[in-house]
Design an enzyme around this catalytic site. Structure first.
Site, PDB file in Angstrom:
ATOM      1  NE  ARG A  15    -102.274  12.475  35.330  1.00  0.00           N
ATOM      2  CZ  ARG A  15    -101.250  12.690  36.154  1.00  0.00           C
ATOM      3  NH1 ARG A  15    -101.075  13.908  36.656  1.00  0.00           N
ATOM      4  NH2 ARG A  15    -100.425  11.719  36.474  1.00  0.00           N
ATOM      5  CE  LYS A  74     -96.361   9.778  36.314  1.00  0.00           C
ATOM      6  NZ  LYS A  74     -95.834  10.555  37.478  1.00  0.00           N
ATOM      7  CE1 TYR A  93     -95.620  17.591  36.697  1.00  0.00           C
ATOM      8  CE2 TYR A  93     -97.464  16.430  35.701  1.00  0.00           C
ATOM      9  CZ  TYR A  93     -96.964  17.501  36.422  1.00  0.00           C
ATOM     10  OH  TYR A  93     -97.820  18.483  36.872  1.00  0.00           O
ATOM     11  CG  HIS A  95     -91.500  12.857  38.988  1.00  0.00           C
ATOM     12  ND1 HIS A  95     -91.460  13.847  39.955  1.00  0.00           N
ATOM     13  CD2 HIS A  95     -92.717  12.962  38.392  1.00  0.00           C
ATOM     14  CE1 HIS A  95     -92.618  14.499  39.959  1.00  0.00           C
ATOM     15  NE2 HIS A  95     -93.393  13.986  39.024  1.00  0.00           N
ATOM     16  CD  GLU A 117     -90.284  16.457  37.077  1.00  0.00           C
ATOM     17  OE1 GLU A 117     -89.314  15.683  36.973  1.00  0.00           O
ATOM     18  OE2 GLU A 117     -91.184  16.548  36.211  1.00  0.00           O
ATOM     19  CB  SER A 218     -90.659  19.393  60.440  1.00  0.00           C
ATOM     20  OG  SER A 218     -90.378  18.053  60.113  1.00  0.00           O
ATOM     21  CB  VAL A 265     -98.278  13.166  48.243  1.00  0.00           C
ATOM     22  CG1 VAL A 265     -98.556  13.929  46.956  1.00  0.00           C
ATOM     23  CG2 VAL A 265     -99.605  12.882  48.967  1.00  0.00           C
ATOM     24  CG  ASP A 268     -94.784  10.773  41.049  1.00  0.00           C
ATOM     25  OD1 ASP A 268     -94.761   9.673  40.483  1.00  0.00           O
ATOM     26  OD2 ASP A 268     -95.784  11.501  41.076  1.00  0.00           O
ATOM     27  CG  ASN A 298    -100.456   7.074  38.045  1.00  0.00           C
ATOM     28  OD1 ASN A 298    -100.433   6.231  38.928  1.00  0.00           O
ATOM     29  ND2 ASN A 298    -101.067   6.878  36.895  1.00  0.00           N
ATOM     30  CG  MET A 299    -101.640   9.584  44.539  1.00  0.00           C
ATOM     31  SD  MET A 299    -101.303  10.412  46.120  1.00  0.00           S
ATOM     32  CE  MET A 299    -102.957  10.859  46.644  1.00  0.00           C
TER      33      MET A 299
END
Length: 373
Positions: A15, A74, A93, A95, A117, A218, A265, A268, A298-299
Site C-alpha cells: 500500500r 504501516k 497506523y 498500533h 486507528e 458473547s 484480525v 495488529d 497487515n492483511m
C-alpha cells in the site's frame, strides 16, 4: 507544508499513503508533495503518475529529512526508528499498544505521532473502518483457502454443496470486521454465528443481515462452546487503541477439530487468541494443537489497489487539515483528530497505550494549549 510520502518497507506491504489524486489535491492547496521513489508501484501507481500532478520523486532520505509531515500506511519498523525526530509529524497506523519498542522510540525521538486507528468520531473509527472492511472481507477468503487439505486444513468446502452441509464459521465480535466477515462467509454459503456483547449491535446485525446469521451473547462459556464445533473462527475484537483481550484461550483452541482454522484480525493489537503471534504474507500460518492459525498483521496489504484507494479516501481530509492549519490548530478544531495523537514532544498522550506498557500518561491538553480537547 512540506509533505513526504514514505515507501513501505514492512514485508509484503504494497500500500501507499497517498494516491496521485490525493497528491493533486494537496498541490492545489499550495503544499509541496515529495514521494519516495517507487512508493506507489505496489498499488499500481508509477512515479510518473505522481510527477504529472506536480509531486516530486525523491530519495528516502529526502522524504524523512526534508518533510514537516510524513505519511505512511504501516508503523515504522526498527530500521526506520533512527529517522524519527523532534519537529516531524508522522501520520500512519501505529498500533503501539502491542509494540513497546516502537512506543519508546516515538517517545525518545520527540516526534508528533498521529495514529489513524485512534482518530475517533463518536464511537466510530473512520480511518480504521476501511481497512477493517477489507480485512473482514479477506478473513473468510483466507480461512476457506487454508481449510483445503493440501494447505493442511480439514479438507472442507466452506459453502458445501447440495446434499452436503456447509462449514461452520464463528465470528468473535460483531463490529466492522465482524459484519464484513459475515457478509463474505454468507456469500460462500457457510453457516455463520456471530458472538457479540452489545444487544443493540446484535439487533442491528439481525436487521442488516436479514436474519441469516445466528447471534449469540458473547461470554467465556459461549465462546468455548461455539468454537468447539467450528471449522473457521474469525477473531474480530477491537478496543480502540488498546491491546486486544484474549477471548479465546489455549484450552479452547485445543478443543477444536483437527484441521480447523482461526484467523486473528485483531493481531495488529496483539490478537484475541491466546495462541496468536504475528505472521506475514510470505509465511502466513502455523499450527497449534492441530489448528491452523492465520495471523497476518497487515492483511489489507494483500490487496493494495483496493486498500490504498479505500484508505486514502478516508485519510485525505485529515491530511489536508493538518497541512493547512498545522497540527496544533488542526487538533484544536477537531477533537476526533486530537484522539489520534498518541505521542508528542516526548510524552505519551494516549491513555490505553500508557496502561499497556506501564508508561506515564500525559493528557494532550497538558502538552498543547487546546480549547477543544
Amino acid at each position: 507544508m512540506r509533505i513526504g510520502v514514505a515507501k513501505e518497507i514492512k514485508p509484503d506491504e504494497y500500500r501507499v499513503a497517498l494516491t496521485p489524486a490525493g497528491a493533486l489535491e494537496l498541490r492545489n492547496r499550495g503544499h509541496d508533495v515529495a514521494i519516495e521513489q517507487g512508493a506507489g508501484v505496489g498499488s499500481s501507481f508509477a512515479d510518473a503518475d505522481y510527477e504529472r500532478v506536480g509531486a516530486r520523486i525523491v530519495s528516502v532520505d529526502e522524504v524523512w529529512e526534508g518533510s514537516e509531515l510524513v505519511l505512511k500506511v504501516k508503523e515504522p519498523i526498527e530500521p526506520e526508528y533512527r529517522r524519527l525526530r523532534e519537529g516531524l509529524i508522522l501520520f500512519t497506523y501505529l498500533h503501539i499498544a502491542a509494540d513497546e519498542p516502537l512506543t519508546r522510540a516515538l517517545i525518545d525521538s520527540g516526534i508528533a505521532a498521529v495514529a489513524y486507528e485512534t482518530v475517533e468520531v463518536g464511537r466510530s473509527l473512520p480511518l480504521l473502518a476501511p481497512m477493517s472492511e477489507v480485512a473482514g472481507r479477506l478473513a473468510p477468503q483466507a480461512g476457506a483457502y487454508f481449510l483445503e487439505k493440501p494447505m493442511g486444513g480439514r479438507g472442507l468446502l466452506l459453502g458445501g454443496v447440495p446434499g452436503v452441509a456447509p462449514g461452520k464459521v464463528v465470528i468473535v465480535g460483531g463490529g466492522v470486521v465482524g459484519y464484513n466477515a459475515a457478509v463474505i462467509a454468507l456469500g460462500f454459503g457457510a453457516q455463520v454465528t456471530i458472538l457479540e456483547r452489545s444487544i443493540d449491535r446484535m439487533r442491528h446485525l439481525e436487521e442488516v443481515l436479514s436474519g441469516r446469521v445466528t447471534l449469540l451473547m458473547s461470554s467465556s462459556l459461549q465462546v468455548a462452546s461455539s468454537i468447539e464445533d467450528a471449522d473457521l473462527v474469525i477473531g474480530a475484537v477491537l478496543i480502540p487503541g488498546a491491546v486486544a483481550p484474549k477471548l479465546v484461550t489455549r484450552e479452547m483452541i485445543s478443543s477444536m477439530k483437527d484441521g480447523a482454522v482461526v484467523v486473528d484480525v485483531a493481531i495488529d493489537q496483539g490478537g484475541c487468541f491466546e495462541t496468536s503471534h504475528a505472521t506475514t504474507h510470505a509465511d502466513p500460518v502455523y499450527l497449534v494443537d492441530g489448528v491452523t492459525h492465520y495471523c497476518v498483521a497487515n492483511m489489507p496489504g494483500a490487496v493494495p489497489i483496493t486498500s490504498t484507494k479505500a484508505l486514502t479516501n478516508a485519510t485525505l481530509p485529515y491530511v489536508e487539515a493538518i497541512a493547512g492549519n498545522g497540527l496544533g490548530a488542526a487538533v484544536d478544531a477537531d477533537p476526533a483528530l486530537a484522539k489520534g495523537v498518541n505521542a508528542i514532544d516526548g510524552k505519551l498522550t494516549y491513555e490505553a497505550v500508557a496502561e499497556a506498557h506501564g508508561i506515564d500518561y500525559t493528557p494532550l491538553r497538558d502538552v498543547l494549549p487546546l480549547s477543544a480537547v
